[in-house]
Every structure is written in structure tokens, then in C-alpha cells.
Design a protein around this motif. Structure first.
Motif, PDB file in Angstrom:
ATOM      1  N   LYS A 103       0.822  -1.199   0.000  1.00 54.56           N
ATOM      2  CA  LYS A 103       0.000   0.000   0.000  1.00 54.56           C
ATOM      3  C   LYS A 103       0.866   1.263   0.000  1.00 54.56           C
ATOM      4  N   THR A 104       0.327   2.312  -0.608  1.00 56.58           N
ATOM      5  CA  THR A 104       1.036   3.585  -0.694  1.00 56.58           C
ATOM      6  C   THR A 104       0.097   4.732  -0.348  1.00 56.58           C
ATOM      7  N   GLY A 105       0.677   5.928  -0.197  1.00 55.38           N
ATOM      8  CA  GLY A 105      -0.123   7.118   0.048  1.00 55.38           C
ATOM      9  C   GLY A 105      -1.045   6.964   1.243  1.00 55.38           C
ATOM     10  N   THR A 106      -2.228   7.556   1.160  1.00 61.09           N
ATOM     11  CA  THR A 106      -3.171   7.508   2.286  1.00 61.09           C
ATOM     12  C   THR A 106      -3.687   6.101   2.556  1.00 61.09           C
ATOM     13  N   ARG A 111      -3.135   0.125   7.351  1.00 58.09           N
ATOM     14  CA  ARG A 111      -2.280  -0.845   8.043  1.00 58.09           C
ATOM     15  C   ARG A 111      -2.207  -0.583   9.546  1.00 58.09           C
ATOM     16  N   LYS A 112      -2.733   0.580   9.964  1.00 63.61           N
ATOM     17  CA  LYS A 112      -2.700   0.987  11.382  1.00 63.61           C
ATOM     18  C   LYS A 112      -1.290   0.956  11.939  1.00 63.61           C
ATOM     19  N   ARG A 113      -0.384   1.503  11.144  1.00 64.84           N
ATOM     20  CA  ARG A 113       1.018   1.567  11.556  1.00 64.84           C
ATOM     21  C   ARG A 113       1.351   2.881  12.281  1.00 64.84           C
ATOM     22  N   LEU A 118       3.859   8.942   4.521  1.00 64.67           N
ATOM     23  CA  LEU A 118       3.030   8.146   3.620  1.00 64.67           C
ATOM     24  C   LEU A 118       3.942   7.638   2.501  1.00 64.67           C
ATOM     25  N   PRO A 119       4.037   6.323   2.317  1.00 67.56           N
ATOM     26  CA  PRO A 119       4.951   5.767   1.319  1.00 67.56           C
ATOM     27  C   PRO A 119       4.657   6.267  -0.091  1.00 67.56           C
ATOM     28  N   ALA A 120       5.706   6.407  -0.882  1.00 66.89           N
ATOM     29  CA  ALA A 120       5.581   6.905  -2.257  1.00 66.89           C
ATOM     30  C   ALA A 120       4.877   5.901  -3.158  1.00 66.89           C
ATOM     31  N   ASN A 121       4.245   6.398  -4.203  1.00 68.94           N
ATOM     32  CA  ASN A 121       3.678   5.521  -5.224  1.00 68.94           C
ATOM     33  C   ASN A 121       4.812   4.882  -6.020  1.00 68.94           C
ATOM     34  N   TYR A 122       4.521   3.767  -6.667  1.00 67.36           N
ATOM     35  CA  TYR A 122       5.541   3.063  -7.438  1.00 67.36           C
ATOM     36  C   TYR A 122       4.891   2.361  -8.627  1.00 67.36           C
ATOM     37  N   PRO A 405      11.517   4.319  -0.708  1.00 67.69           N
ATOM     38  CA  PRO A 405      10.715   5.348  -0.039  1.00 67.69           C
ATOM     39  C   PRO A 405       9.468   4.769   0.620  1.00 67.69           C
ATOM     40  N   HIS A 406       9.652   3.685   1.354  1.00 68.50           N
ATOM     41  CA  HIS A 406       8.551   2.915   1.927  1.00 68.50           C
ATOM     42  C   HIS A 406       8.916   2.418   3.326  1.00 68.50           C
TER      43      HIS A 406
END
Length: 528
Positions: A103-106, A111-113, A118-122, A405-406
Motif C-alpha cells: 500500500k502507498t499514500g493515504t 495498516r494501522k502503523r 506516507l509511502p511513495a507511489n511506485y 521510499p517505503h
């Protein structure tokens, strides 16, 4: 008299045929067998230092190969590394920077981390614009074959869409759907026999392809699902390694805290030991097929892994010590890999080298060894290792780059890395802090020496940032809904609950009466 003349004629004909066959083999392009293991750590083999796992077939292959002691995966997780092998490009350049499906972005919030970024798109499919190594070899007369884990995209981006004529078991999933024993759930690999082992089946499919194409020139890519989770083995192999752990002395504690998650510090997982040995058995099947068909002298064989061993997260399967970290981590344990290349006709005196190499180097190396024109615009981040394999030196101080970037499932942090001339700099995206290590010693000792070498750190950092922007790398963003209280609570639970449950589970697996289920993950045939 006539019989004697016939005999002489037949003998001469046989000799001429034999000579012609040998001459043909000399001028024939080499076959290539690429063996990729999933999640295998640098120290998960006997030949690389394990005192617990037993890998005689891989050890023998290593002893016939040039061993690259500083061989690196292109990423700390699977899909990016695999894309780099296929394309000859670093991950930030081809755009697949995380395992496909993460998962990426919002969406990361689900994941309730409670993380700061917010991790980058790929990119989520192997780019069509890239000409893969399989496509290049196929266009130069090679029969191409793929078996096992793909994880480089969904339908339309499977092995057969990127240059492989035959695909046995490669689809979008990253793990062995349905487990390691038949019946599995793989639309690209039919179930034939209940209880059949997936790893052995993939080896047999590869062996059959080699047998059927022994008179052709082939590129066979054997990509095991092993030793990825779920870790499973037979009762016989579990018992062998359970007894071995007992004889070596079971440590009181098997884990310690890393920055984010607990991490395994001993190799004593008897289930994982059986999984590793089965992988080795499978390698033996394929290597024997090469030899039995007289192909071992004209076949390049590569053995490597896609990222470090799983020491945190997933099943906390192995320890990578003295390397720090493991799969998902930014340190050596996450990216240093077994990296063996066997070129049987090269009589090089080099058996081991510490020259830093990386997954992107396979593409140009294969072309160079096969006498095929290089494609520098495609494998732009790779170099041919042929000179080293011939016993020569390569004079280059090229930098190696990693971009992640994750957040990793295993505890890794969003970060980017540059490594050059024996120095490794890590930039962390949460707070822009830096770590600098002089390899190999300081990282083993967890000594960040950035304060002692500020000028060098700045130079490397500038070079890293410049390269990332040059290739249009994607970056994580701050999460405006970050909750520090929830984040701290999660950390508290990990330290106070997760560690205890892991230690309990470890001892359960090592107990004499351990039994995961009635049929040992379907490895035992039972009545329906």
C-alpha cells in the motif's frame, strides 16, 4: 574383408561426427541457467558460514564458481530486485521500488502503523518499454524458460509477456499460494500429485526443459518460491534440524530488539532448516540434469537471492549475523546476497573477489559472455563482469544506489543509499538524518561514523540526491494525520508482547512433540 571395411567406415564416421559435435559445441553460444532463491540470507548456506543449514549442492556449485563476497541485491525486497535483474536498471530508474501489492499514500493508514510518512507511489508492472534480458536472448536464438515466482505484475505482465516462451508457475503472487505442498493454488502450475513439493516440482520442470532442449541454446530461469513464507517442511526434515539444534545447544534467547521490531539472533529454526535443505535438493536435481546431458561444460550457472534473509517480520525465520538487519532493512543483512557465477570454460585463477557487484550486472555479463552486442541504453546501471571472471581487474569507482521510499513489513525505514569506494551512506526520509559506514567493519559493529567524516558524508549525500533527482525518483510525504501517541503505544506493545510471543513460539517449534497440523502442511498423504 568386407566386414572389416564396414567396421572401419563406421568408426571413421563416428569419429567425424564426434569431432563435428565437439567443434559445434565450441562455437555454440553458451546456455544460461539462472537460479534465484526468494528471501535467502547471505549466511543461509554452509559455504557462506552457516553451522546449522546444510546445502551440499549449492556449496559444490559455489566451489566451482567465482564467489562475489560483496554481491548485492538491487533492493531489500523482492519485486524491485527482480525488475532490476530483468532490466539492468536500478530501482529508482525503472520505478518498481516496493514489492508489488504494498500500500502507498493515504492507503497506508489502513495498516494501522501510525507512521510519520506516507509511502511513495511506485510502478506496479514491469515496464513494457524495457527490453528484458529474456527478450534480448530470445531475439538472439535462445529458447527461454521461466519457472517459479514472478511477482512483476498482473495479467499482461507475466513472464510470457516479457520474453519467456514457457512459464511454469509465474504469476502475480509473491508467495506460494496454497503452500509448498500440493494442492497449491497456482493458475500457471497444475497439481499432479497430492503432497508433491513445490520446490522439487519447479526443479523437475526446469530439468525437463533442459532435457528437451539439450540440442538448442537455452536461457532457463529457475525462480524458487522458497524460502519465502509460509515456512513449511516435512516432519522428517523438521526432526533432523530439531535434533541438530538440540545437539548444538539451544540458546536461552533467540531474539533482540532492533529499532522497530524484534530480530532473530540465532539460526535454530528447524522448519526453516528443512525448507532451505529442500531448496538445495532441488538445485541438485537441475545441476545433475546438466551433467547427465553433457551440458555442464557449456552452461553458465548463476546462483543468488532477491533480498536478505527474513530476520524480522513474516516468520522471523533466520539470522543474518554478523550482518546487521535482514529482508526489508537498509543495512547489509537486507541487501548482501550469495552471488555465485560459474563459467566452466574460463580457467580463471580467481575463485573469490570482494569487488562490489549488483543484480543489474547480470544482463550485460550474459550478453558479453555470449558474444552478443551490449545494450548500454537498456542495462544502463550494470557492467559486464566478464573481465573478473577471466581473472582480470575492472578499474571503476562506480557508485551503487538503492532507493526505498517505503516502510518495510520487517522493520525497515524509508531511506536511500549510496555506496562507493568502501563507504556506505544512508539517508533517512523521516528526519533526513544520515548514517555512514566503512564497510565491512563498522556496520557489523553498528558504528555510525558520520560525525568523524562530515566532509565525506556531505559529498556522498550530494551525489545521492543529485542522482535521485536525475532519474525522477518518487519520495514519501509527511502524513498530516500522524498520531505520536498511537505510534508510541504500538512500539510499547511490540517490545512488551511481541518479544515474549516470539520466544514462546521458537521453543514450541524446537520441542520434541511439535506438530503444526495433522498432515504437516499437506506433506503427508492422508485419506480424504
Amino acid at each position: 574383408m568386407i566386414k572389416a571395411q564396414v567396421y572401419v567406415f563406421l568408426l571413421c564416421t563416428a569419429l567425424i561426427f564426434s569431432c563435428n559435435k565437439e567443434e559445434e559445441q565450441k562455437h555454440k553460444k553458451p546456455n544460461i541457467l539462472f537460479i534465484l532463491v526468494d528471501d535467502l540470507g547471505y549466511h543461509d548456506l554452509s559455504v557462506t558460514g552457516s553451522k546449522f543449514y546444510e546445502t551440499p549442492n549449492v556449496d559444490q556449485l559455489a566451489n566451482q564458481s567465482v564467489i562475489f563476497t560483496q554481491g548485492y541485491a538491487a533492493s531489500r525486497v523482492c519485486s524491485p530486485s527482480r525488475a532490476s535483474i530483468m532490466t539492468g536498471k536500478f530501482t529508482a530508474r525503472h520505478g518498481i521500488t516496493d514489492w508489488i501489492g504494498a500500500k502507498t499514500g493515504t492507503n497506508w493508514r489502513s495498516r494501522k502503523r501510525y507512521d510519520k510518512l506516507l509511502p511513495a507511489n511506485y510502478v506496479q508492472n514491469l515496464p513494457k518499454d524495457d527490453i528484458t534480458i529474456a527478450e534480448t536472448l530470445k531475439s538472439n536464438g535462445y529458447k527461454t524458460f521461466f519457472a517459479g515466482k514472478w511477482h512483476l505484475g498482473n495479467k499482461g505482465s507475466y513472464p510470457e509477456d516479457h520474453g519467456f516462451e514457457i512459464n511454469k508457475g509465474g504469476f502475480h503472487r509473491g508467495g506460494p499460494a496454497g503452500g509448498f505442498f500440493s494442492p497449491w493454488q497456482n493458475p500457471k502450475l497444475e497439481n499432479k500429485q497430492k503432497g508433491e513439493n513445490l520446490t522439487i516440482r519447479l526443479a523437475k520442470e526446469t530439468a525437463n526443459f533442459i532435457q528437451q532442449n539439450k540440442d538448442s541454446t537455452f536461457f532457463a530461469f529457475l525462480s524458487f518460491y522458497a524460502v519465502h513464507a509460509p515456512i513449511q517442511t516435512t516432519e522428517v526434515k523438521w526432526k533432523k534440524y530439531r535434533d541438530k539444534a538440540d545437539s548444538l545447544g539451544i540458546a536461552k534467547s533467540g531474539y533482540k530488539m532492533e529499532r522497530v521490531l524484534p530480530i532473530r539472533k540465532v539460526q535454530d529454526n528447524s522448519i526453516y532448516g528443512g525448507l532451505v535443505e529442500t531448496m538445495d535438493d532441488a538445485v541438485g536435481i537441475v545441476l545433475k540434469t546438466l551433467k547427465d546431458n553433457g551440458l555442464d561444460k557449456n552452461t553458465i550457472v548463476v546462483f543468488t537471492s532477491d533480498n536478505g534473509g527474513v530476520a524480522s517480520g513474516d516468520n522471523f525465520s533466520t539470522s543474518n549475523l554478523p550482518l546487521r538487519g535482514g529482508k526489508g532493512y537498509q543495512w547489509e543483512g537486507g541487501i548482501r546476497e550469495p552471488f555465485f557465477i560459474k563459467v566452466p570454460w574460463l580457467k580463471s585463477k580467481v575463485t573469490e573477489t570482494n569487488f562490489p557487484v549488483i543484480h543489474t550486472d547480470f544482463y550485460p555479463t550474459f550478453l558479453d559472455l555470449a558474444g552478443i552486442a551490449l545494450k548500454p541504453k537498456q542495462h544502463i546501471d550494470g557492467i559486464s563482469l566478464k573481465p573478473i571472471l577471466e581473472g582480470k581487474e575492472i578499474n571503476t569507482d562506480r557508485p551503487l544506489f538503492w532507493h526505498y521510499p517505503h516502510y518495510g513489513n520487517q522493520g525497515g525505514e524509508p531511506s536511500s543509499i549510496i555506496q562507493q569506494n568502501g563507504w556506505k551512506l544512508i539517508h533517512y526520509w523521516e528526519d533526513n538524518r544520515l548514517e555512514l559506514f566503512k564497510l565491512p567493519s563498522t556496520e557489523k559493529d553498528e558504528q555510525n561514523v558520520v560525525a568523524k567524516h562530515p566532509k565525506l558524508a556531505k559529498q556522498l549525500h550530494n551525489k545521492l540526491m543529485s542522482w535521485l533527482h536525475e532519474v525522477d525518483a518518487k519520495f514519501p510525504e509527511k502524513d498530516t494525520e500522524y498520531d505520536s501517541i498511537k505510534d508510541a503505544k504500538r512500539d510499547f506493545n511490540i517490545i512488551n508482547k511481541k518479544l515474549k510471543s516470539l520466544e514462546k513460539n521458537r521453543l514450541e517449534i524446537l520441542s520434541k512433540d511439535f506438530k503444526p497440523n495433522a498432515n504437516w502442511w499437506k506433506s503427508k498423504i492422508t485419506k480424504d
